[in-house]
Design an enzyme around this catalytic site. Structure first.
Site, short mmCIF file in Angstrom:
data_model
loop_
_atom_site.label_atom_id
_atom_site.label_comp_id
_atom_site.label_asym_id
_atom_site.label_seq_id
_atom_site.Cartn_x
_atom_site.Cartn_y
_atom_site.Cartn_z
N PHE A 84 0.80 -1.04 0.08
CA PHE A 84 0.05 -0.06 0.08
C PHE A 84 0.82 1.31 -0.10
O PHE A 84 1.99 1.35 0.20
CB PHE A 84 -1.00 -0.15 1.17
CG PHE A 84 -0.25 0.06 2.46
CD1 PHE A 84 -0.31 1.27 3.09
CD2 PHE A 84 0.06 -0.92 3.28
CE1 PHE A 84 0.62 1.36 4.28
CE2 PHE A 84 0.76 -0.89 4.46
CZ PHE A 84 0.95 0.39 5.04
N CYS A 85 0.33 2.30 -0.35
CA CYS A 85 0.83 3.63 -0.36
C CYS A 85 -0.10 4.89 -0.32
O CYS A 85 -1.22 4.41 0.23
CB CYS A 85 1.68 4.07 -1.65
SG CYS A 85 0.78 3.68 -3.23
N THR A 86 0.16 5.96 -0.44
CA THR A 86 -0.81 7.01 -0.43
C THR A 86 -2.14 6.98 -1.10
O THR A 86 -3.20 6.77 -0.67
CB THR A 86 -0.05 8.25 -0.62
OG1 THR A 86 0.91 8.67 0.03
CG2 THR A 86 -1.19 9.61 -0.40
N CYS B 34 2.16 1.55 -5.14
CA CYS B 34 1.78 -0.01 -5.05
C CYS B 34 1.59 -0.69 -6.43
O CYS B 34 2.09 -1.89 -6.38
CB CYS B 34 0.40 -0.14 -4.59
SG CYS B 34 0.08 0.70 -2.99
N ILE C 107 -4.20 4.18 0.69
CA ILE C 107 -4.61 4.59 1.97
C ILE C 107 -5.94 5.57 1.84
O ILE C 107 -6.63 5.52 2.37
CB ILE C 107 -3.58 5.23 2.63
CG1 ILE C 107 -2.56 4.29 3.17
CG2 ILE C 107 -4.18 5.77 4.32
CD1 ILE C 107 -1.13 5.13 3.58
#
Length: 248
Positions: A180-182, A187, A209
Site C-alpha cells: 500500500f501507499c498514499t 503499489c 490509503i
C-alpha cells in the site's frame, strides 16, 4: 472551500509534450493549482481549486479515452493547499527505475478496501493465510501514520525499496502480502516488481490509503496519511492537519 484531487492513469502517452501543454492550459483556464507529471507511461495529478472548476477540468480530461476510466480521489479544505501550478514532463510518473515493473504491461492483483478491512478483522485472508501489510512509502511519510502492524522500511525514496525489502523476503514467503501507499500509484509498480522477482503472493491495495479512508474509514489504521502539499497529512475522515490561509 477548496476541492482537492489526486488521480493517476498508467497509459501509453505518445505525445507527452502536447498533453502537458494542453493540461497546463486547461488548469490555468480553471484557476487550478497543484502539480501534474506527464510521461510516456501516463499522468499523475494533484490539483486543487473551486469545486465547479475542478469538475470542469476533469470532465475535459476524461473526455480523452485514454483517461476515461481514471479514478479521482477527492477531499476538501478551507484554503488552497498549493502555492502554484506546475506541469512537468518526466521519464516516469513515479520514479522506480525498474524495467520489470511497468503497469503498461498489466496490473498486479488488487484487494478492495472493504475486503482488506474484513481480512484485518479476521487476522487472515479468505484462504486462512496470514497477512503482511507492506508500506511502500518513505520513512518521513510513515511517521504520520500507517496500518497497525505494517511492515515499514527505512527508506528515503521509492527507488530504495527493493534493497530494503531483501532481508524480509523469507518472512513474506508464507503470507499474503498487501502493498500500500498514499493513493495507489507506488503499489502498482511495487507489486509488479515483487511478482517479477519471484513473489507470487502479492496484492496491491486498490486506491491506497486515501481510497481506504474514503470507502471504509480508519479501521486498522493508526494516525494520519501524509500528503505532499501544505495540508501535511489527512485523518481518516480526510480532514487536513493544516488548513491555513497562506495569503493571510
Amino acid at each position: 472551500m477548496m476541492t482537492n484531487t489526486a488521480a493517476y492513469q498508467f497509459v501509453t502517452i505518445r505525445d507527452p509534450q502536447t498533453l502537458a501543454a494542453s493540461v497546463l492550459a486547461q488548469a490555468e483556464q480553471h484557476a487550478l493549482k497543484g502539480s501534474v507529471l506527464v510521461a510516456e507511461e501516463g499522468i499523475n495529478l494533484f490539483l486543487a481549486g473551486a469545486a465547479e472548476q475542478i469538475g470542469a477540468f476533469y470532465t475535459w480530461l476524461q473526455a480523452d479515452t485514454r483517461f476515461a476510466q481514471m479514478r479521482i480521489k477527492y477531499s476538501e479544505s478551507k484554503h488552497q493547499p498549493f502555492a502554484r501550478l506546475k506541469v512537468k514532463i518526466k521519464r516516469e510518473i513515479i520514479s522506480f527505475r525498474r524495467d520489470d515493473a511497468s503497469p503498461l504491461q498489466g496490473r498486479a492483483p488488487s484487494v478492495t478496501p472493504a475486503v482488506l478491512r474484513k481480512w484485518l478483522r479476521n487476522g487472515q485472508d479468505d484462504r486462512g493465510r496470514p497477512l503482511v501489510l507492506l508500506d511502500t512509502r518513505n520513512a518521513q511519510e510513515v511517521r504520520y501514520g500507517t496500518f497497525q502492524g505494517a511492515l515499514t522500511l527505512p527508506i528515503d525514496k521509492f527507488t530504495d525499496l527493493p534493497g530494503a525489502l531483501e532481508p524480509h523476503r523469507a518472512a513474506l514467503a508464507d503470507a499474503t502480502v498487501v502493498s500500500f501507499c498514499t493513493g495507489g500509484i507506488r503499489c502498482e509498480k511495487a507489486a509488479l516488481w515483487m511478482q517479477a522477482d519471484g513473489m507470487d503472493n502479492v496484492l496491491q491495495l486498490e486506491g491506497g490509503i486515501l481510497g481506504y479512508f474514503e470507502e471504509v474509514g480508519g479501521e486498522g489504521y493508526d494516525g494520519r496519511c501524509f500528503v505532499f502539499d501544505e495540508r501535511v497529512a489527512l485523518d481518516p475522515e480526510l480532514n487536513p492537519l493544516v488548513d491555513a490561509d497562506r495569503t493571510a
